[in-house]
Design a protein around this motif. Structure first.
Motif, PDB file in Angstrom:
ATOM      1  N   HIS A 182       0.867  -1.185   0.000  1.00  0.00           N
ATOM      2  CA  HIS A 182       0.000   0.000   0.000  1.00  0.00           C
ATOM      3  C   HIS A 182       0.905   1.237   0.000  1.00  0.00           C
ATOM      4  O   HIS A 182       2.106   1.140   0.256  1.00  0.00           O
ATOM      5  N   SER A 184       0.679   3.582   2.102  1.00  0.00           N
ATOM      6  CA  SER A 184       0.860   4.084   3.478  1.00  0.00           C
ATOM      7  C   SER A 184       2.348   4.206   3.797  1.00  0.00           C
ATOM      8  O   SER A 184       2.749   5.016   4.628  1.00  0.00           O
ATOM      9  N   GLN A 222      -3.127   3.042  -5.842  1.00  0.00           N
ATOM     10  CA  GLN A 222      -3.837   3.622  -4.710  1.00  0.00           C
ATOM     11  C   GLN A 222      -3.568   5.116  -4.633  1.00  0.00           C
ATOM     12  O   GLN A 222      -2.552   5.601  -5.130  1.00  0.00           O
ATOM     13  N   GLU A 224      -3.474   7.433  -1.203  1.00  0.00           N
ATOM     14  CA  GLU A 224      -3.724   7.528   0.232  1.00  0.00           C
ATOM     15  C   GLU A 224      -3.520   8.966   0.662  1.00  0.00           C
ATOM     16  O   GLU A 224      -2.720   9.691   0.088  1.00  0.00           O
ATOM     17  N   THR A 264      -4.818   2.806  12.133  1.00  0.00           N
ATOM     18  CA  THR A 264      -5.777   3.862  12.499  1.00  0.00           C
ATOM     19  C   THR A 264      -6.671   3.388  13.639  1.00  0.00           C
ATOM     20  O   THR A 264      -6.976   2.198  13.756  1.00  0.00           O
ATOM     21  N   GLY A 295     -11.000   3.081   2.710  1.00  0.00           N
ATOM     22  CA  GLY A 295     -10.804   2.884   4.135  1.00  0.00           C
ATOM     23  C   GLY A 295     -10.240   4.161   4.735  1.00  0.00           C
ATOM     24  O   GLY A 295      -9.583   4.939   4.052  1.00  0.00           O
ATOM     25  N   GLY A 297      -9.447   6.456   8.831  1.00  0.00           N
ATOM     26  CA  GLY A 297      -9.431   6.422  10.299  1.00  0.00           C
ATOM     27  C   GLY A 297      -8.524   7.498  10.864  1.00  0.00           C
ATOM     28  O   GLY A 297      -7.865   8.226  10.124  1.00  0.00           O
ATOM     29  N   GLY A 320      -7.430   5.804   2.388  1.00  0.00           N
ATOM     30  CA  GLY A 320      -6.786   5.176   1.231  1.00  0.00           C
ATOM     31  C   GLY A 320      -7.817   4.539   0.325  1.00  0.00           C
ATOM     32  O   GLY A 320      -8.788   3.959   0.794  1.00  0.00           O
TER      33      GLY A 320
HETATM   34  N1  PHE Z   1      -3.643   1.212   3.615  1.00  0.00           N
HETATM   35  C1  PHE Z   1      -5.011   0.748   3.538  1.00  0.00           C
HETATM   36  C2  PHE Z   1      -5.099  -0.289   2.437  1.00  0.00           C
HETATM   37  O1  PHE Z   1      -4.188  -0.451   1.703  1.00  0.00           O
HETATM   38  C3  PHE Z   1      -5.990   1.839   3.256  1.00  0.00           C
HETATM   39  C4  PHE Z   1      -6.091   2.818   4.418  1.00  0.00           C
HETATM   40  C5  PHE Z   1      -5.285   3.910   4.411  1.00  0.00           C
HETATM   41  C6  PHE Z   1      -6.979   2.616   5.408  1.00  0.00           C
HETATM   42  C7  PHE Z   1      -5.361   4.796   5.460  1.00  0.00           C
HETATM   43  C8  PHE Z   1      -7.081   3.508   6.458  1.00  0.00           C
HETATM   44  C9  PHE Z   1      -6.282   4.609   6.468  1.00  0.00           C
HETATM   45  O2  PHE Z   1      -6.093  -0.969   2.296  1.00  0.00           O
END
Ligand code: PHE
Length: 354
Positions: A182, A184, A222, A224, A264, A295, A297, A320
């Motif tokens: 991801h 993140s 993605q 984010e 989160t 998603g 948080g 994200g």
């Molecule tokens: N990183 C999560 C995913 O790949 C998405 C997400 C990002 C959820 C930030 C919450 C906060 O599914």
């Protein structure tokens, strides 16, 4: 020209000699200039050219010499014509080799205008929507280490996402280098290098060891988002996402369902109210009218701590979403694999979109 027989015989000899000389001249001729070749053609093969002069003499030639005379002028004609053809061809082909700069007067080749890839179109739209409320864009490496992809994000060692089933590890002993699952990971890098206030979105390609089907792929994209400042609340998160969904989908109803992400707390899934106007709406929302799109948080204090941000002073939210999923909704694309097949019939449909 009326000459008596003897005089004409001598005259014929001279003419045949002349023709032979002209043949030699034609054989030796060379030029790389089109106008010079054209002048050569006119001199030998033109209406008032050398050949026609000799042809005009033909009727005066006694029968027994017609054959020899005829053969020589034909030979001259063929030599001159072959020379013209050869030189013209050579000059033309040199022009082609010089490419478009060889002849600036020639008409342009019609070239088809390409289209942006739907993933880029949607990514740019998302970036623009968040840029309008002060988010910048951050990027990071696709090959990541365990810290940025998992550990800093509060993913405990036993978390199933670390399983070989989900993650492509590049180095397995120890399992430390991997293809990010991801973006993140980009947020972790951003927090490590920047102090709040932070407002950033991280678009990029991610990798998961999943079976390829119409709905999922092992490579996807993605975006984010991360917002960290003093007194950031869950209400800020909801209003930001509401603004976003209104801008992108033109839909003004969302709901946040409690969920779980290690990074989160609290966490939620965001649904938008898509509506139930058409048969397709029924199909894609399974008859509920609601669609899950991302998603989100409040960033877990442990994550802030891991990135050297004081959780007692700052709080923030993160979200994200998958770009493919959003593009599939916006353009009613039924199969995720279409994005990666580079089928021109698919890609051409996005020509009118900027
Ligand atoms: N990183 C999560 C995913 O790949 C998405 C997400 C990002 C959820 C930030 C919450 C906060 O599914």
């Amino acid at each position: 020209m009326r000459l008596n027989f003897y005089k004409f015989a001598a005259h014929l000899e001279v003419m045949i000699d002349q023709i032979k000389n002209y043949i030699k001249e034609a054989e030796a001729f060379t030029s790389e200039k089109l106008d010079e070749v054209e002048a050569f053609r006119i001199k030998f093969l033109g209406k008032k050219g050398i050949l026609n002069e000799f042809f005009a003499e033909f009727k005066n030639v006694p029968n027994e010499q017609k054959k020899e005379f005829g053969q020589s002028i034909n030979q001259l004609k063929q030599t001159a014509q072959a020379k013209v053809d050869e030189l013209k061809l050579k000059i033309e082909s040199q022009k082609d080799e010089a490419g478009i700069y060889g002849d600036l007067t020639r008409s342009a080749q019609p070239s088809e205008i390409g289209a942006r890839h739907p993933i880029s179109i949607v990514k740019n739209q998302i970036i623009e929507i968040f840029a309008n409320i002060g988010f910048n864009v951050s990027e990071g490496p696709e090959i990541e280490d365990d810290w940025h992809n998992f550990t800093a994000l509060n993913l405990p060692e036993y978390h199933p996402a670390r399983d070989m089933q989900d993650t492509f590890f590049i180095q397995t002993n120890p399992e430390d280098i991997l293809l990010r699952t991801h973006t993140s990971s980009v947020q972790v890098r951003y927090m490590e290098n920047n102090q709040p206030p932070i407002r950033t979105i991280s678009p990029g390609r991610v990798f998961r060891n999943e079976d390829i089907s119409a709905r999922s792929h092992c490579i996807f994209h993605q975006v984010e988002g991360l917002y960290i400042d003093k007194n950031v609340s869950f209400a800020d998160l909801k209003q930001t996402l509401l603004y976003f969904t209104k801008q992108l989908f033109g839909k003004s109803k969302i709901r946040l369902r409690p969920s779980y992400f290690p990074f989160t707390e609290p966490s939620a899934e965001v649904d938008i109210y898509w509506g139930l106007e058409t048969e397709t709406d029924y199909r894609i929302t399974k008859g509920t009218g609601w669609l899950e799109i991302m998603g989100c948080g409040m960033v877990d204090p442990n994550v802030l701590k891991n990135c050297n941000i004081d959780p007692n002073t700052y709080s923030g939210f993160a979200f994200g979403m998958g770009i493919e999923r959003i593009a599939m909704l916006l353009y009613q694309i039924g199969d995720i694999r279409m994005f990666y097949e580079n089928d021109l019939r698919f890609l051409k449909q996005f020509k009118s979109v900027v």
